[in-house]
Design an enzyme around this catalytic site. Sequence first.
Site, PDB file in Angstrom:
ATOM      1  N   GLU A 187       1.013  -1.151  -0.029  1.00 14.52           N
ATOM      2  CA  GLU A 187       0.172  -0.252  -0.446  1.00 14.52           C
ATOM      3  C   GLU A 187       0.867   1.532  -0.293  1.00 14.52           C
ATOM      4  OE1 GLU A 187      -3.346   0.273   2.795  1.00 14.52           O
ATOM      5  OE2 GLU A 187      -4.301  -1.771   2.156  1.00 14.52           O
ATOM      6  N   HIS A 207      -9.838   9.070   3.177  1.00 13.69           N
ATOM      7  CA  HIS A 207      -9.529   8.292   1.801  1.00 13.69           C
ATOM      8  C   HIS A 207     -10.477   8.432   0.723  1.00 13.69           C
ATOM      9  CE1 HIS A 207      -8.676   4.888   0.089  1.00 13.69           C
ATOM     10  NE2 HIS A 207      -8.766   4.372   1.349  1.00 13.69           N
ATOM     11  N   ARG A 230      -1.811   9.585   1.401  1.00  5.41           N
ATOM     12  CA  ARG A 230      -3.383   9.665   0.619  1.00  5.41           C
ATOM     13  C   ARG A 230      -3.818  11.085   0.837  1.00  5.41           C
ATOM     14  NH1 ARG A 230      -6.079   5.380   4.709  1.00  5.41           N
ATOM     15  NH2 ARG A 230      -5.292   3.568   3.276  1.00  5.41           N
ATOM     16  N   HIS A 263     -12.199   9.089   6.538  1.00  2.00           N
ATOM     17  CA  HIS A 263     -12.290   8.038   7.275  1.00  2.00           C
ATOM     18  C   HIS A 263     -12.068   7.931   7.979  1.00  2.00           C
ATOM     19  CE1 HIS A 263     -11.103   3.891   5.270  1.00  2.00           C
ATOM     20  NE2 HIS A 263      -9.747   3.819   5.826  1.00  2.00           N
ATOM     21  N   ARG A 289      -2.286   9.647   8.970  1.00  2.00           N
ATOM     22  CA  ARG A 289      -1.478   8.148   9.245  1.00  2.00           C
ATOM     23  C   ARG A 289      -0.877   6.930   8.128  1.00  2.00           C
ATOM     24  NH1 ARG A 289      -5.966   2.710   8.901  1.00  2.00           N
ATOM     25  NH2 ARG A 289      -6.538   4.484   7.040  1.00  2.00           N
TER      26      ARG A 289
HETATM   27  C1  LIG Z   1     -14.396   1.049   4.907  1.00  2.00           C
HETATM   28  C2  LIG Z   1     -12.619   0.991   5.815  1.00  2.00           C
HETATM   29  C3  LIG Z   1     -11.762   0.176   6.251  1.00  2.00           C
HETATM   30  C4  LIG Z   1     -10.487   0.049   6.788  1.00  2.00           C
HETATM   31  N1  LIG Z   1      -9.952  -0.208   6.304  1.00  2.00           N
HETATM   32  C5  LIG Z   1      -8.522  -0.385   7.511  1.00  2.00           C
HETATM   33  C6  LIG Z   1      -7.115  -1.286   6.868  1.00  2.00           C
HETATM   34  O1  LIG Z   1      -6.847  -2.232   5.496  1.00  2.00           O
HETATM   35  N2  LIG Z   1      -6.535  -1.322   7.551  1.00  2.00           N
HETATM   36  C7  LIG Z   1      -6.553  -0.492   8.749  1.00  2.00           C
HETATM   37  O2  LIG Z   1      -4.755  -0.826   9.324  1.00  2.00           O
HETATM   38  N3  LIG Z   1      -7.245  -0.301   8.904  1.00  2.00           N
HETATM   39  C8  LIG Z   1      -8.831   0.312   8.401  1.00  2.00           C
HETATM   40  N4  LIG Z   1      -9.358   0.562   8.834  1.00  2.00           N
HETATM   41  C9  LIG Z   1      -9.807   2.023  10.320  1.00  2.00           C
HETATM   42  C10 LIG Z   1      -9.566   0.323  11.266  1.00  2.00           C
HETATM   43  O3  LIG Z   1     -10.865  -0.545  10.650  1.00  2.00           O
HETATM   44  C11 LIG Z   1      -9.956   1.347  12.576  1.00  2.00           C
HETATM   45  O4  LIG Z   1      -9.534   2.470  12.741  1.00  2.00           O
HETATM   46  C12 LIG Z   1     -10.300   0.166  13.699  1.00  2.00           C
HETATM   47  O5  LIG Z   1     -11.122  -0.493  13.195  1.00  2.00           O
HETATM   48  C13 LIG Z   1     -10.626   1.278  14.567  1.00  2.00           C
HETATM   49  O6  LIG Z   1     -11.001  -0.145  15.456  1.00  2.00           O
HETATM   50  P1  LIG Z   1     -11.531   0.590  17.411  1.00  2.00           P
HETATM   51  O7  LIG Z   1     -11.824  -0.888  17.858  1.00  2.00           O
HETATM   52  O8  LIG Z   1     -10.169   1.113  17.539  1.00  2.00           O
HETATM   53  O9  LIG Z   1     -12.862   1.051  17.137  1.00  2.00           O
HETATM   54  P2  LIG Z   1     -14.658   0.171  16.131  1.00  2.00           P
HETATM   55  O10 LIG Z   1     -13.743  -1.186  15.685  1.00  2.00           O
HETATM   56  O11 LIG Z   1     -14.744   1.345  15.177  1.00  2.00           O
HETATM   57  O12 LIG Z   1     -14.743  -0.265  17.626  1.00  2.00           O
HETATM   58  C14 LIG Z   1     -15.962   0.636  18.141  1.00  2.00           C
HETATM   59  C15 LIG Z   1     -16.733  -0.008  19.405  1.00  2.00           C
HETATM   60  O13 LIG Z   1     -16.927   1.054  20.329  1.00  2.00           O
HETATM   61  C16 LIG Z   1     -18.484   0.998  20.301  1.00  2.00           C
HETATM   62  N5  LIG Z   1     -18.978   1.919  20.917  1.00  2.00           N
HETATM   63  C17 LIG Z   1     -18.972   3.203  20.102  1.00  2.00           C
HETATM   64  N6  LIG Z   1     -19.370   4.521  21.107  1.00  2.00           N
HETATM   65  C18 LIG Z   1     -19.352   3.437  21.978  1.00  2.00           C
HETATM   66  C19 LIG Z   1     -20.948   3.911  23.240  1.00  2.00           C
HETATM   67  N7  LIG Z   1     -20.822   5.416  23.405  1.00  2.00           N
HETATM   68  N8  LIG Z   1     -20.810   3.191  24.233  1.00  2.00           N
HETATM   69  C20 LIG Z   1     -20.959   1.714  23.721  1.00  2.00           C
HETATM   70  N9  LIG Z   1     -20.018   1.106  22.895  1.00  2.00           N
HETATM   71  C21 LIG Z   1     -19.807   2.797  22.421  1.00  2.00           C
HETATM   72  C22 LIG Z   1     -18.722   0.397  18.900  1.00  2.00           C
HETATM   73  O14 LIG Z   1     -20.277   0.058  18.754  1.00  2.00           O
HETATM   74  C23 LIG Z   1     -18.187  -0.883  18.500  1.00  2.00           C
HETATM   75  O15 LIG Z   1     -18.135  -2.027  18.776  1.00  2.00           O
HETATM   76  C24 LIG Z   1     -10.660   0.616   7.950  1.00  2.00           C
HETATM   77  C25 LIG Z   1     -11.775   1.592   7.881  1.00  2.00           C
HETATM   78  C26 LIG Z   1     -13.221   2.151   7.625  1.00  2.00           C
HETATM   79  C27 LIG Z   1     -14.478   2.969   7.958  1.00  2.00           C
END
Ligand SMILES: Cc1cc2nc3c(=O)[nH]c(=O)nc-3n(C[C@H](O)[C@H](O)[C@H](O)COP(=O)(O)OP(=O)(O)OC[C@H]3O[C@@H](n4cnc5c(N)ncnc54)[C@H](O)[C@@H]3O)c2cc1C
Length: 529
Positions: free
Chosen positions: A119, A241, A287, A348, A383
Amino acid sequence: MSQGADVEVLETEVLVVGSGIAGLSFSLKVAEGAEVLLLTKKGRVESNTNYAQGGVAAAVAPDDSPALHLRDTLLAGAGLCHARAVEELAREGPERVRELVEWGVRFSREHGKLALGREAGHSRRRILHAADLTGREIERALLAAVADHPRIRVLEDHFVWELRTGMDPRSWRSRCTGALALDVEAGRFVGISARAVMLATGGSGRLYRHTTNPPIATGDGLALGYEAGAAVANLEFVQFHPTALYPAGSQAFLISEAVRGEGGVLRTVEGEDFLEGVHPAGSLAPRDVVARAIDRELRRSGAPHVVLDVSAVPADRIAERFPTIVAACAERGIELPAEPVPVVPAAHYQCGGLLTDWDGRTSLRGLFAAGEVACTGVHGANRLASNSLLEAVVYAHRAARRVLQELHDLGSVPSEAPPAPSLDGDGRDPGAVEARLRDLMWERVGIVRSDERLSAAREEISDLASEPLASSGDGPGAMRAREVGFLTRLATLVVRCALRRRESRGLHFTESHPYRDSERYLRDTVLAA
Ligand SMILES: Cc1cc2nc3c(=O)[nH]c(=O)nc-3n(C[C@H](O)[C@H](O)[C@H](O)COP(=O)(O)OP(=O)(O)OC[C@H]3O[C@@H](n4cnc5c(N)ncnc54)[C@H](O)[C@@H]3O)c2cc1C
């Protein structure tokens, strides 16, 4: 919703908010030595993690090394990465990825070895992936491991409404003592008292009209943490993105950067390679460079989109590596690789967040943060692709180790019932406020900014925040109104950070100050509560 005086109180050692990669991997680690209660506001699968396509970056190839991964990350971060944070990321990355495999994540393999994608900004092939559904595979495996764990209890449809704080008698400083959550289905509040709270609530893409993020990404953790007294940093760095499928709708379908890694080229609708001469890496430039070039091209041409030409990539390679993208395009009548894909930029990823140290500690005692909601110093002003899933597991691991070390020291917390907020009252329609907010953030606090547009945004956001939001009286309606309140709070913080940085760097580009000013701004933008 009528509020009774009685709020049930649940007691746990560690409260985890969020069921994405950060919350789940943290829970699995910390449950080795503590009882865990994990709350998530919708079904447990709903998260940004579930939509990640490209993969996880880690220096596992024979021609790669943590030093090269460090170098590439620092370069993308435009001078603002914390070198030590990135060193830990690059060094611990391979070990954390091995753990994901042990937890059951099935990464794609080629010739008996892990298949590694390429990438933008990575000088080596280092992206582990599960075809183009990496996040879904990670979510599946971690949720299965959590379900099997006797010390982790998961409550779905539990929305954290506010954090609870109290005075720490040892330090005479404020500390986090738990949370107040809304049981969305039942429409009643639950108190949770916990010695340590981990916010793993993900990002805030819903702040913008076009975003790749699902509806859960309303920046709750940032607003919750800030309101409770924790510092936030670098919120001006929002990653757009470059390639979301056009038309983008309210949750845009992403065309992974890995498609450009395999040879896809961005062109104008007339077929011209408009990135040639803009950056030596062309379509694989960082990006921010690509998103700005697209923004410029759209303004110049007045066209609604540019296109991604994948005709140089062999058909079998595309089919094998990107089956979901091929299917999504086919649904819209676009045949890959023969036909060009119409694409536009979309919000994104949020590079800033709740400021943490290298062990996930925020500035509020007892409150930890990991994943997209945290600002560990890894991403700096931009990032590097596929570093976020890695950052989530590396820093969740470090935070879990720290929580287990400190749990005894954090001591017990009171478990009295907190008062339930009153939800009655008229006010503005949350849906209308949200729509206005997302439009104004897109137009004034988007890819290209200026002092004038930022100041106008500040005024308008303050007007939107000046009146209460109407609550429809049931659990889902109350949650929706509170989420819009969180978004409005976050919009204010993003604009404050953007106005403070009177230079252009990484993802923050302003026409009023188009150059880097390292003498004055080679530092984080920190807002203490
Ligand atoms: C389409 C897309 C493609 C991506 N591709 C990549 C990739 O290829 N590689 C990469 O490294 N990153 C990628 N990213 C970024 C990456 O997916 C995210 O940064 C990462 O998954 C975030 O993980 P997290 O556990 O921090 O949060 P999340 O996976 O977003 O989880 C957050 C959780 O918190 C919960 N929550 C939020 N607020 C509350 C509340 N008030 N009360 C209770 N629960 C709550 C939500 O319901 C969810 O369960 C991508 C993102 C997207 C959207």
